[in-house]
Write a protein that holds these residues in place. Structure first.
Motif, PDB file in Angstrom:
ATOM      1  N   THR A   1       0.865  -1.182   0.000  1.00 50.03           N
ATOM      2  CA  THR A   1       0.000   0.000   0.000  1.00 50.03           C
ATOM      3  C   THR A   1       0.893   1.219   0.000  1.00 50.03           C
ATOM      4  N   LYS A   2       0.265   2.379  -0.171  1.00 53.46           N
ATOM      5  CA  LYS A   2       1.156   3.522  -0.337  1.00 53.46           C
ATOM      6  C   LYS A   2       0.780   4.797   0.394  1.00 53.46           C
ATOM      7  N   ALA A   3      -0.253   4.818   1.184  1.00 51.34           N
ATOM      8  CA  ALA A   3      -0.638   6.083   1.826  1.00 51.34           C
ATOM      9  C   ALA A   3       0.507   6.620   2.680  1.00 51.34           C
ATOM     10  N   GLY A   4       0.849   7.882   2.482  1.00 49.72           N
ATOM     11  CA  GLY A   4       1.939   8.494   3.225  1.00 49.72           C
ATOM     12  C   GLY A   4       1.403   9.388   4.324  1.00 49.72           C
ATOM     13  N   ILE A   5       2.237  10.319   4.783  1.00 43.82           N
ATOM     14  CA  ILE A   5       1.818  11.211   5.867  1.00 43.82           C
ATOM     15  C   ILE A   5       0.624  12.048   5.436  1.00 43.82           C
ATOM     16  N   LEU A   6       0.700  12.603   4.243  1.00 44.44           N
ATOM     17  CA  LEU A   6      -0.382  13.447   3.782  1.00 44.44           C
ATOM     18  C   LEU A   6      -1.673  12.653   3.692  1.00 44.44           C
ATOM     19  N   GLY A   7      -1.548  11.461   3.124  1.00 45.45           N
ATOM     20  CA  GLY A   7      -2.722  10.604   3.024  1.00 45.45           C
ATOM     21  C   GLY A   7      -3.299  10.296   4.390  1.00 45.45           C
ATOM     22  N   ALA A   8      -2.401  10.052   5.355  1.00 43.43           N
ATOM     23  CA  ALA A   8      -2.862   9.715   6.701  1.00 43.43           C
ATOM     24  C   ALA A   8      -3.630  10.874   7.314  1.00 43.43           C
ATOM     25  N   ILE A   9      -3.128  12.078   7.097  1.00 44.58           N
ATOM     26  CA  ILE A   9      -3.753  13.231   7.746  1.00 44.58           C
ATOM     27  C   ILE A   9      -5.042  13.618   7.033  1.00 44.58           C
ATOM     28  N   LEU A  10      -4.991  13.648   5.701  1.00 46.96           N
ATOM     29  CA  LEU A  10      -6.169  14.118   4.987  1.00 46.96           C
ATOM     30  C   LEU A  10      -7.245  13.054   4.872  1.00 46.96           C
ATOM     31  N   ARG A  11      -6.799  11.812   4.744  1.00 48.05           N
ATOM     32  CA  ARG A  11      -7.725  10.686   4.668  1.00 48.05           C
ATOM     33  C   ARG A  11      -8.786  10.885   3.596  1.00 48.05           C
ATOM     34  N   GLY A  12      -8.307  11.074   2.397  1.00 49.98           N
ATOM     35  CA  GLY A  12      -9.244  11.217   1.291  1.00 49.98           C
ATOM     36  C   GLY A  12      -9.876   9.880   0.929  1.00 49.98           C
ATOM     37  N   PRO A  13     -10.755   9.899  -0.066  1.00 46.95           N
ATOM     38  CA  PRO A  13     -11.466   8.670  -0.443  1.00 46.95           C
ATOM     39  C   PRO A  13     -10.522   7.554  -0.857  1.00 46.95           C
ATOM     40  N   GLY A  14      -9.435   7.902  -1.571  1.00 50.01           N
ATOM     41  CA  GLY A  14      -8.469   6.887  -1.989  1.00 50.01           C
ATOM     42  C   GLY A  14      -7.849   6.182  -0.804  1.00 50.01           C
ATOM     43  N   THR A  15      -7.415   6.993   0.175  1.00 46.79           N
ATOM     44  CA  THR A  15      -6.801   6.418   1.370  1.00 46.79           C
ATOM     45  C   THR A  15      -7.789   5.556   2.134  1.00 46.79           C
ATOM     46  N   ARG A  16      -9.025   6.058   2.236  1.00 38.93           N
ATOM     47  CA  ARG A  16     -10.009   5.299   3.002  1.00 38.93           C
ATOM     48  C   ARG A  16     -10.280   3.951   2.352  1.00 38.93           C
ATOM     49  N   ARG A  17     -10.339   3.978   1.003  1.00 40.55           N
ATOM     50  CA  ARG A  17     -10.568   2.720   0.292  1.00 40.55           C
ATOM     51  C   ARG A  17      -9.421   1.777   0.562  1.00 40.55           C
ATOM     52  N   GLU A  18      -8.202   2.315   0.464  1.00 45.48           N
ATOM     53  CA  GLU A  18      -7.021   1.481   0.680  1.00 45.48           C
ATOM     54  C   GLU A  18      -7.035   0.874   2.082  1.00 45.48           C
ATOM     55  N   GLU A  19      -7.356   1.700   3.085  1.00 47.97           N
ATOM     56  CA  GLU A  19      -7.395   1.212   4.456  1.00 47.97           C
ATOM     57  C   GLU A  19      -8.422   0.092   4.606  1.00 47.97           C
ATOM     58  N   GLN A  20      -9.628   0.316   4.055  1.00 46.70           N
ATOM     59  CA  GLN A  20     -10.659  -0.708   4.196  1.00 46.70           C
ATOM     60  C   GLN A  20     -10.232  -1.990   3.505  1.00 46.70           C
ATOM     61  N   ASP A  21      -9.575  -1.837   2.371  1.00 47.31           N
ATOM     62  CA  ASP A  21      -9.085  -3.002   1.642  1.00 47.31           C
ATOM     63  C   ASP A  21      -8.069  -3.776   2.481  1.00 47.31           C
ATOM     64  N   VAL A  22      -7.185  -3.030   3.138  1.00 47.37           N
ATOM     65  CA  VAL A  22      -6.192  -3.667   4.000  1.00 47.37           C
ATOM     66  C   VAL A  22      -6.890  -4.472   5.083  1.00 47.37           C
ATOM     67  N   VAL A  23      -7.888  -3.849   5.720  1.00 49.64           N
ATOM     68  CA  VAL A  23      -8.605  -4.524   6.801  1.00 49.64           C
ATOM     69  C   VAL A  23      -9.271  -5.793   6.280  1.00 49.64           C
ATOM     70  N   ASP A  24      -9.969  -5.662   5.155  1.00 45.16           N
ATOM     71  CA  ASP A  24     -10.702  -6.818   4.632  1.00 45.16           C
ATOM     72  C   ASP A  24      -9.764  -7.955   4.264  1.00 45.16           C
ATOM     73  N   ARG A  25      -8.728  -7.619   3.524  1.00 44.43           N
ATOM     74  CA  ARG A  25      -7.791  -8.663   3.119  1.00 44.43           C
ATOM     75  C   ARG A  25      -7.165  -9.348   4.320  1.00 44.43           C
ATOM     76  N   SER A  26      -6.786  -8.546   5.308  1.00 44.67           N
ATOM     77  CA  SER A  26      -6.159  -9.128   6.492  1.00 44.67           C
ATOM     78  C   SER A  26      -7.121 -10.079   7.182  1.00 44.67           C
ATOM     79  N   TYR A  27      -8.378  -9.655   7.244  1.00 48.21           N
ATOM     80  CA  TYR A  27      -9.368 -10.525   7.887  1.00 48.21           C
ATOM     81  C   TYR A  27      -9.502 -11.841   7.135  1.00 48.21           C
ATOM     82  N   GLN A  28      -9.528 -11.742   5.810  1.00 46.64           N
ATOM     83  CA  GLN A  28      -9.617 -12.962   5.011  1.00 46.64           C
ATOM     84  C   GLN A  28      -8.438 -13.890   5.294  1.00 46.64           C
TER      85      GLN A  28
END
Lengths: 406, 266, 324
Positions: B117-144
């Motif tokens: 994944t690639k979200a950086g500091i800016l992504g972490a702070i701003l948490r735009g839709p791209g970052t949020r999608r990436e985070e949710q994807d991380v959670v889902d995949r990890s759960y799987q």
């Protein structure tokens, strides 16, 4: 608790009290003057010591018992997770009105209370941000930076010097201070990348001291021990404020910065970067083996913490209009560390509470202000021994999972 | 899964000296696509040192370590930084479990997703839709992944509170989260009873199928090694003394002399 | 001019300043013996750091304060006995003994309160606790006694036979050097030949094994703290007598520098601590004498930083590999 163990504790406390009284007898009771060749005996202190240490020893043994029972319970899996404070803070019905009240008080503070009080609160807020900044480095990434105050000094002197030599205003210097902070953070970070925990601590301590000593001795650059005075207060589009107005102005600036910092820290904690810092703190080797670039993570933690400290330095200089090297001693670093440790490493709310407790309490309990550092020291020991997780135990987030097949 | 003859890892003539101590001596080893290869040998033979050399923790004194990631291009990875090795697609577990104790099981696995994944500091702070999608994807995949290793029930437990067997499985799930082409398992069955070892074996077979990974494992449990591996390398005193299929290796007098014949009850 | 030692920056110096017209050799010898004497004191304090680190891998932040407390105890004893009219030499002896006893007691107590409960904890915890203890002790002394600089009586008499050498080697310098050597020899003999010494070495090498063969590790650790504190106290009293004043902050700087010395020589190594102390003492003395005395402290900190970054094992230490 069984009667025999109470008796045991009383006995142990009595012995401890006698021992401590013996230990402290010369220091507390005797005052010598080798010039006049006189000796003053202050026997009352011995009585205080005996009584006080007995009570403290009793308290200590009680807390130790509790700690050991807690450890045994955790090992057996039967411990109650939440403490009283934790339960209060997790109850949304209590938290929301508390927060709302807090905001209200914060919003009108300067108009209700005197300038003196406002200044105290500004101090506390500065330490909140400093604590949050160090929290990133120490609490999240696990890098014990004992020279944190050096970045604080960078920002303060940056504003002081730029203001003195080039008449640059507060708002112009603020972003510059941030950049300089980041730069110095990277500068400190690079050499210490490979260092292990306690060595890292000592090297950063050394850096902090070097910065202070250079500021003290390189008088042509920093004006030496007498410092720089008459630093301009922040203005607004050329308007110069009176002392009272400026204080209020700085208060609201700090309030905004605090809110910004809390926002940034909270977001970072709960992010890819935040998790990588946590992994770094827990196990560097596993962290690296799982694809996380340790170097980048460490440098970012240093740089971010340093940036926050540097910005606070500029605000500090603007608030007191005077800086000198004596404000940037190791004690300052230790105090900020105490705030992070007391609050609970990694916990935002904990750091805020810690800052308020350690900064505001001494102000309002003037009788004890002499004992402030003594209490700091004792606090650090007590927290580490009895509640290393701090006031607010860090709880990991529970994630929302989309349970569709991958 | 189809085993082709294309190598995914090729180690040629690798030696490792620590000052005066020669820990590894002219080791040749190859893992081909889809294989399960075992590395066995008495304690101190240099097996974990071997792992450390191919994952960048040490730089080999001599020799070549060549990896063939999924994009097919050969890459020399001598002394490559450990995190880059993982990014390339070689993930490992550790002899002494190295989980992150105060993170939950789910979060441990989520760490594995970091290099994908690639979200950086800016992504972490701003948490735009791209970052949020990436985070949710991380959670889902990890759960799987947790589900795959049977740990979904304890997803929100601190990893330090998990029983030993669960911790080992969690480490494997975390390694899988990095999307590897080669999984390096260092004594995954250590400390397990026969039932757990059997389950682990089945899990490794299942993982090989589903994730299309090759596996290189260090193990002492002979029953598991013999029934699971396609090929075996036997090491002693830093050298490879025998290699071949389980049948070949167990008949090799060199190996028998070295240490085979002891039933490892882990 | 005789360089001003670090512990009395900016304050009145006991000896009258002499001009550089002393001649190169004289000046050099002044710096040499000055460095030797301060280096000996660094070595005494450094031994405490190195022994504790060798045994429990903890940087005893509060050790500098033990040194400071030793000096204060010496002052109090000296004050009481002086007021009672005792002769100087016996005051020195009694002061040393009492300071040693008390510092040992403090060291023992500090370990029991701040370090023992944290023996299983992650590394940062005892370090933070140590910092807290250091702050506690400093402020305790400041509040119980005084924040001011207190004059310390001159307990080491000027001996007649030293007269011709007094230009570069004061009697108190000689006294410090000789006492330090004696103490360090005693320590070496102790470590090498007594049962406790062997137990200490064993525990430092492998604590679990030592426990398994019946060593009482708690006692060994306590003994380590006691001995280290005693050494620091000797240094404290001697140096205070040499300089002529003490203050509650002297522990911090002395502590950091002694720690630098310990690391320089190789942390955990007793000969290393001695070597490190001497090297640091001479470096400071010559740097201050020939380069600049303002930045004297910076030299020490710079040295510390550079060693830890480039050669953390120090001069005599061994590189410890970490098992992956």
């Amino acid at each position: 608790m069984a009667a025999s163990s109470i008796l045991n504790n009383l006995k142990k406390s009595a012995i401890a009290s006698l021992w401590l009284a013996f230990l402290t007898l010369p220091i507390m009771v005797i005052r010598v003057d080798t010039v006049e060749k006189t000796v003053t005996w202050r026997w009352m202190h011995l009585a205080y010591m005996l009584a006080g240490s007995f009570v403290l020893a009793l308290f200590w043994h009680f807390m130790m018992d509790r700690r050991d029972r807690g450890a045994a319970a955790r090992a057996a899996g039967t411990s109650q997770a939440a403490s009283a404070l934790g339960r209060v803070l997790e109850n949304p019905k209590l938290v929301k009105p508390l927060l709302a009240m807090g905001f209200l008080v914060a919003a009108v503070f300067p108009y209700v209370f005197s300038m003196y009080q406002t200044n105290i609160l500004i101090s506390a807020l500065i330490y909140v941000v400093l604590g949050l900044g160090l929290n990133i480095t120490v609490g999240l990434a696990g890098l014990l930076d004992l020279g944190y105050v050096a970045f604080y000094a960078v920002g303060a002197y940056a504003y002081a010097l730029l203001n003195m030599h080039f008449q640059l205003g507060f708002w112009t210097v603020l972003p510059l201070a941030a950049i300089m902070g980041a730069f110095f953070g990277l500068l400190l970070g690079f050499p210490v990348l490979r260092l292990r925990g306690d060595y890292l601590a000592i090297v950063t301590l050394g850096f902090g001291q070097i910065v202070r000593l250079v500021l003290e001795n390189w008088s042509s650059f920093s004006q030496g021990p007498s410092g720089i005075s008459n630093i301009a207060r922040p203005g607004l589009f050329g308007i110069n404020y009176s002392v009272e107005q400026a204080t209020t102005y700085i208060y609201y600036i700090m309030l905004a910065l605090v809110i910004l910092t809390i926002f940034i820290t909270a977001r970072l904690k709960d992010s890819r970067i935040g998790r990588s810092w946590l992994a770094l703190r827990e196990d560097e080797i596993a962290c690296q083996a799982m694809g996380i670039d340790n170097t980048k993570a460490k440098l970012m933690a240093f740089a971010l913490g340093a940036t926050l400290a540097s910005v606070m330095g500029a605000v500090f200089a603007a608030k007191t209009t005077f800086v000198n090297p004596a404000s940037f001693t190791f004690m300052e670093s230790a105090m900020i560390l105490a705030i992070v440790v007391l609050g609970g490493m990694g916990s935002v709310l904990g750091v805020i509470l810690g800052a308020f407790l350690l900064i505001l309490l001494p102000e309002y309990m003037r009788a004890f202000s002499e004992y402030r550092m003594l209490i700091f020291g004792a606090t650090m020991i007590l927290v580490m021994v009895f509640r290393p997780q701090g006031l607010i135990r860090a709880k990991r987030k529970v994630y929302k999972i989309n349970t569709e097949a991958a | 899964m189809e085993q082709t003859n294309t190598a995914v890892l090729s180690v040629r003539n690798m030696s490792m000296n620590f000052g005066g101590l020669r820990a590894l001596s002219e080791v040749d080893l190859e893992v081909r696509q889809g294989e399960v290869v075992a590395l066995i040998g008495p304690n101190g033979a240099g097996k974990t040192t071997f792992f450390n050399c191919i994952t960048g923790i040490y730089t080999p004194t001599e020799g070549q370590v060549l990896a063939y990631p999924r994009d097919g291009k050969e890459k020399r990875i001598n002394g490559m930084r450990t995190n880059l090795v993982c990014e390339l697609g070689m993930a490992r577990t550790f002899q002494n479990i190295r989980l992150f104790p105060s993170m939950t099981a789910l979060e441990n696995v989520m760490i594995g997703r970091h290099c994908r994944t690639k979200a950086g500091i800016l992504g972490a702070i701003l948490r735009g839709p791209g970052t949020r999608r990436e985070e949710q994807d991380v959670v889902d995949r990890s759960y799987q992944l947790l589900k795959k290793v049977g740990l979904e029930q304890v997803a929100n437990e601190y990893s330090r509170n998990l029983p030993y067997g669960a911790q080992r499985r969690l480490e494997i799930a975390r390694a899988l989260a990095t999307d590897p082409f080669l999984l390096l398992l260092d004594e995954p069955a250590a400390g397990m009873n026969p039932q757990e070892t059997l389950e682990l074996k089945e899990m490794v077979i299942k993982i090989r199928e589903e994730f299309q990974v090759s596996v290189l494992l260090i193990e002492h449990d002979m029953k598991m090694v013999m029934s699971l591996s396609d090929r075996i390398y036997v090491m002693e005193y830093g050298r490879v003394i025998s290699t071949g299929t389980p049948a070949e290796v167990s008949a090799d007098p060199q190996v028998i002399r070295a240490y085979l014949g002891e039933e490892s009850d882990a | 001019m005789r360089p001003v030692p670090w512990f009395c920056k900016g304050k009145a110096v006991r000896d009258p300043p002499r001009g550089r017209q002393d001649g190169f050799m004289e000046y050099f010898l002044q710096l040499f013996f000055g460095g030797l004497s301060r280096g000996s004191v660094y070595a005494l304090i450094a031994l405490g750091y190195t022994m504790v680190y060798g045994i429990i891998e903890l940087i005893n932040f509060a050790h500098g304060e033990i040194y400071m407390i030793g000096a204060f105890m010496g002052l109090i004893v000296a004050g009481v006995l002086t007021a009672m009219g005792w002769p100087t030499l016996s005051i020195l002896v009694i002061a040393l003994i009492i300071a040693v006893l008390y510092s040992a007691a403090y060291g023992y107590t500090v370990e029991k309160i701040a370090y023992k409960p944290l023996r299983g904890a992650p590394r940062l915890s005892p370090l933070i606790s140590a910092i807290g203890m250091s702050i506690l002790l400093q402020n305790y002394i400041m509040l119980a006694q005084t924040p001011d600089f207190l004059p310390f009586p001159r307990l080491i008499p000027d001996l007649e036979f030293m007269e011709p050498y007094a230009n570069f080697l004061a009697t108190s310098d000689l006294f410090i050097i000789v006492t330090s050597i004696a103490v360090m020899v005693a320590l070496t003999l102790f470590i090498k030949f007594t049962r406790m010494g062997k137990a200490m070495r064993a525990t430092a090498q492998n604590r679990k094994m030592a426990m398994l063969v019946g060593v009482n590790v708690d006692q060994v650790i306590s003994a380590t703290f006691i001995i280290g504190s005693a050494l620091a106290a000797v240094g404290g009293v001697l140096i205070a007598s040499h300089i002529g004043q003490i203050n509650f902050v002297i522990g911090f700087l002395a502590g950091i520098k002694a720690f630098t010395a310990a690391v320089l020589g190789g942390i955990g190594s007793i000969p290393g601590a001695v070597l490190g102390g001497l090297v640091l003492g001479w470096t400071e003395s010559f740097a201050a004498g020939y380069v600049s005395s303002d930045y004297e402290d910076v030299f020490a900190f710079l040295l510390l930083v550079l060693i830890l970054i480039f050669r953390p094992a120090g001069l005599l230490g061994k590189q410890r590999a970490q098992k992956v």
